[in-house]
Design a protein around this motif. Structure first.
Motif, mmCIF file in Angstrom:
data_model
loop_
_atom_site.group_PDB
_atom_site.id
_atom_site.type_symbol
_atom_site.label_atom_id
_atom_site.label_comp_id
_atom_site.label_asym_id
_atom_site.label_seq_id
_atom_site.Cartn_x
_atom_site.Cartn_y
_atom_site.Cartn_z
ATOM 1 N N PRO A 1 -1.039 25.681 -6.029
ATOM 2 C CA PRO A 1 -2.007 24.576 -5.982
ATOM 3 C C PRO A 1 -3.206 24.849 -5.087
ATOM 4 O O PRO A 1 -4.273 24.253 -5.281
ATOM 5 N N THR A 2 -3.049 25.736 -4.105
ATOM 6 C CA THR A 2 -4.096 25.944 -3.099
ATOM 7 C C THR A 2 -5.047 27.087 -3.427
ATOM 8 O O THR A 2 -5.963 27.369 -2.645
ATOM 9 N N ILE A 3 -4.813 27.794 -4.548
ATOM 10 C CA ILE A 3 -5.629 28.993 -4.850
ATOM 11 C C ILE A 3 -6.092 28.972 -6.301
ATOM 12 O O ILE A 3 -5.555 28.227 -7.125
ATOM 13 N N PRO B 1 -6.124 30.457 -9.976
ATOM 14 C CA PRO B 1 -5.197 31.286 -10.761
ATOM 15 C C PRO B 1 -5.767 32.702 -10.907
ATOM 16 O O PRO B 1 -6.984 32.883 -10.896
ATOM 17 N N PHE B 2 -4.876 33.690 -11.035
ATOM 18 C CA PHE B 2 -5.341 35.076 -11.123
ATOM 19 C C PHE B 2 -4.415 35.873 -12.031
ATOM 20 O O PHE B 2 -3.280 35.482 -12.301
ATOM 21 N N GLU B 3 -4.969 37.002 -12.532
ATOM 22 C CA GLU B 3 -4.208 37.948 -13.365
ATOM 23 C C GLU B 3 -4.157 39.267 -12.614
ATOM 24 O O GLU B 3 -5.111 39.634 -11.930
ATOM 25 N N LEU C 1 -4.434 43.966 -4.505
ATOM 26 C CA LEU C 1 -3.914 42.655 -4.122
ATOM 27 C C LEU C 1 -2.655 42.880 -3.282
ATOM 28 O O LEU C 1 -2.662 43.666 -2.370
ATOM 29 N N HIS C 2 -1.575 42.240 -3.666
ATOM 30 C CA HIS C 2 -0.339 42.280 -2.888
ATOM 31 C C HIS C 2 0.394 43.615 -3.060
ATOM 32 O O HIS C 2 0.322 44.244 -4.116
ATOM 33 N N SER C 3 1.139 44.009 -2.022
ATOM 34 C CA SER C 3 2.119 45.090 -2.143
ATOM 35 C C SER C 3 3.301 44.729 -1.254
ATOM 36 O O SER C 3 3.186 43.878 -0.362
ATOM 37 N N ALA D 1 9.842 43.535 3.019
ATOM 38 C CA ALA D 1 8.777 43.341 4.011
ATOM 39 C C ALA D 1 7.432 43.366 3.296
ATOM 40 O O ALA D 1 7.218 44.169 2.387
ATOM 41 N N GLN D 2 6.556 42.476 3.703
ATOM 42 C CA GLN D 2 5.211 42.405 3.129
ATOM 43 C C GLN D 2 4.178 42.751 4.201
ATOM 44 O O GLN D 2 4.354 42.388 5.361
ATOM 45 N N PRO D 3 3.096 43.418 3.791
ATOM 46 C CA PRO D 3 2.066 43.764 4.777
ATOM 47 C C PRO D 3 1.361 42.554 5.369
ATOM 48 O O PRO D 3 0.646 42.671 6.364
ATOM 49 N N GLU E 1 12.301 32.396 -4.157
ATOM 50 C CA GLU E 1 13.305 32.844 -5.122
ATOM 51 C C GLU E 1 12.647 33.816 -6.070
ATOM 52 O O GLU E 1 11.471 33.647 -6.436
ATOM 53 N N ARG E 2 13.427 34.829 -6.469
ATOM 54 C CA ARG E 2 12.934 35.871 -7.367
ATOM 55 C C ARG E 2 13.980 36.087 -8.444
ATOM 56 O O ARG E 2 15.126 36.415 -8.140
ATOM 57 N N CYS E 3 13.582 35.898 -9.693
ATOM 58 C CA CYS E 3 14.481 36.141 -10.824
ATOM 59 C C CYS E 3 13.946 37.333 -11.613
ATOM 60 O O CYS E 3 12.775 37.327 -12.018
ATOM 61 N N VAL F 1 6.478 27.788 -8.852
ATOM 62 C CA VAL F 1 6.166 29.152 -9.295
ATOM 63 C C VAL F 1 4.869 29.653 -8.660
ATOM 64 O O VAL F 1 3.876 28.923 -8.604
ATOM 65 N N HIS F 2 4.910 30.909 -8.189
ATOM 66 C CA HIS F 2 3.690 31.604 -7.754
ATOM 67 C C HIS F 2 3.343 32.732 -8.737
ATOM 68 O O HIS F 2 2.171 32.962 -9.007
ATOM 69 N N LEU F 3 4.369 33.433 -9.285
ATOM 70 C CA LEU F 3 4.115 34.631 -10.099
ATOM 71 C C LEU F 3 5.004 34.685 -11.324
ATOM 72 O O LEU F 3 6.178 34.301 -11.272
HETATM 73 C C1 HEM Z 1 2.726 40.449 -7.387
HETATM 74 C C2 HEM Z 1 2.687 40.012 -6.130
HETATM 75 C C3 HEM Z 1 1.640 39.065 -5.598
HETATM 76 C C4 HEM Z 1 0.339 38.950 -5.943
HETATM 77 C C5 HEM Z 1 -0.435 39.763 -6.965
HETATM 78 C C6 HEM Z 1 -0.213 37.879 -5.137
HETATM 79 C C7 HEM Z 1 -1.516 37.442 -5.192
HETATM 80 C C8 HEM Z 1 -2.037 36.418 -4.467
HETATM 81 C C9 HEM Z 1 -3.424 36.010 -4.494
HETATM 82 C C10 HEM Z 1 -4.525 36.678 -5.335
HETATM 83 C C11 HEM Z 1 -3.557 34.970 -3.669
HETATM 84 C C12 HEM Z 1 -4.847 34.194 -3.400
HETATM 85 C C13 HEM Z 1 -5.366 34.373 -2.041
HETATM 86 C C14 HEM Z 1 -5.528 35.797 -1.662
HETATM 87 O O1 HEM Z 1 -6.284 36.538 -2.331
HETATM 88 O O2 HEM Z 1 -4.843 36.214 -0.692
HETATM 89 C C15 HEM Z 1 -2.247 34.719 -3.084
HETATM 90 C C16 HEM Z 1 -1.980 33.760 -2.158
HETATM 91 C C17 HEM Z 1 -0.767 33.604 -1.540
HETATM 92 N N1 HEM Z 1 0.391 34.282 -1.803
HETATM 93 FE FE1 HEM Z 1 0.612 35.745 -3.142
HETATM 94 N N2 HEM Z 1 0.778 37.361 -4.347
HETATM 95 C C18 HEM Z 1 1.907 38.057 -4.580
HETATM 96 C C19 HEM Z 1 3.133 37.886 -3.978
HETATM 97 C C20 HEM Z 1 3.404 36.976 -3.017
HETATM 98 C C21 HEM Z 1 4.646 36.821 -2.338
HETATM 99 C C22 HEM Z 1 5.875 37.675 -2.591
HETATM 100 C C23 HEM Z 1 4.516 35.806 -1.453
HETATM 101 C C24 HEM Z 1 5.492 35.189 -0.499
HETATM 102 C C25 HEM Z 1 6.782 35.324 -0.580
HETATM 103 C C26 HEM Z 1 3.165 35.323 -1.579
HETATM 104 C C27 HEM Z 1 2.634 34.300 -0.852
HETATM 105 C C28 HEM Z 1 1.353 33.845 -0.942
HETATM 106 C C29 HEM Z 1 0.815 32.802 -0.105
HETATM 107 C C30 HEM Z 1 1.573 32.033 0.965
HETATM 108 C C31 HEM Z 1 -0.507 32.642 -0.477
HETATM 109 C C32 HEM Z 1 -1.544 31.762 0.190
HETATM 110 C C33 HEM Z 1 -1.681 30.413 -0.366
HETATM 111 C C34 HEM Z 1 -2.762 29.723 0.449
HETATM 112 O O3 HEM Z 1 -3.257 30.275 1.425
HETATM 113 O O4 HEM Z 1 -3.096 28.625 0.084
HETATM 114 N N3 HEM Z 1 2.515 36.041 -2.543
HETATM 115 N N4 HEM Z 1 -1.352 35.608 -3.610
#
Ligand code: HEM
Length: 156
Positions: A27-29, A31-33, A64-66, A84-86, A122-124, A147-149
């Motif tokens: 809700p706070t970001i 959407p992205f691909e 993006l994330h790793s 662990a996440q960076p 949670e991760r499925c 859901v986040h991903l």
């Molecule tokens: C495939 C893995 C992931 C991708 C591609 C991804 C991508 C993103 C992106 C693009 C954002 C928007 C803000 C930004 O650019 O930092 C974001 C925000 C966020 N992600 Fe992820 N993410 C991933 C995995 C995770 C995981 C594993 C967690 C936590 C367990 C996580 C937690 C968060 C949180 C807490 C935010 C911030 C929300 C906010 O500040 O409002 N993400 N993520």
């Protein structure tokens, strides 16, 4: 010896290099691909799988994330996951195994002092042949668990 440990038989469906695409939302970001490469490697002769993944934004390729961690057999029909996440987030999970599907639920999420707040994950992960589907839910930044991903990867 480079043979996989016999206790890893129930997790062997994860092993390999996987590539594909996913989408994210919260809700706070915005959407992205993204595109992803994930590698699951059995520890040589040890009962764990090393897990690493890295992602880039679809289109412009911005990193993006790793993350990286270990998956361990967790007794009858079970598994454990530590990640662990960076970004300063550490997850400890237990998982339920059902054939080639595993659902990990966080037992503990710990944060470094400057990490964004995440309280539950949670991760499925499910594998059918050479296709992996996964979904990730989280409760973070004051939002309810959701859901986040979602992603679909192919074993290469
Ligand atoms: C495939 C893995 C992931 C991708 C591609 C991804 C991508 C993103 C992106 C693009 C954002 C928007 C803000 C930004 O650019 O930092 C974001 C925000 C966020 N992600 Fe992820 N993410 C991933 C995995 C995770 C995981 C594993 C967690 C936590 C367990 C996580 C937690 C968060 C949180 C807490 C935010 C911030 C929300 C906010 O500040 O409002 N993400 N993520």
């Amino acid at each position: 010896m480079n043979r996989a440990h016999p206790d890893l038989d129930s997790l062997a469906f994860l092993v390999g290099t996987w590539k594909g695409t996913g989408s994210g939302r919260y809700p706070t970001i915005e959407p992205f691909e993204y595109v992803e490469e994930a590698v699951f490697t059995p520890g040589p002769g040890k009962p764990f799988i090393l897990y690493r993944q890295r992602t880039r934004r679809a289109g412009d390729g911005e990193p993006l994330h790793s993350e990286s961690g270990y998956i361990r057999p967790g007794g009858t029909e079970g598994a454990e996951l530590v990640i662990a996440q960076p970004t300063g987030i550490v997850e400890v999970h237990t998982g339920d195994l059902c054939g080639s599907r595993v659902r990990f639920r966080s037992r503990d999420v710990r944060l470094s002092p400057t990490a964004v707040e995440v309280s539950r994950v949670e991760r499925c992960i499910s594998v059918d042949g050479h296709t992996m589907l996964y979904r990730l839910w989280m409760a973070a930044v004051g939002q309810p668990f959701q859901v986040h991903l979602e992603a679909e990867l192919t074993r290469v």
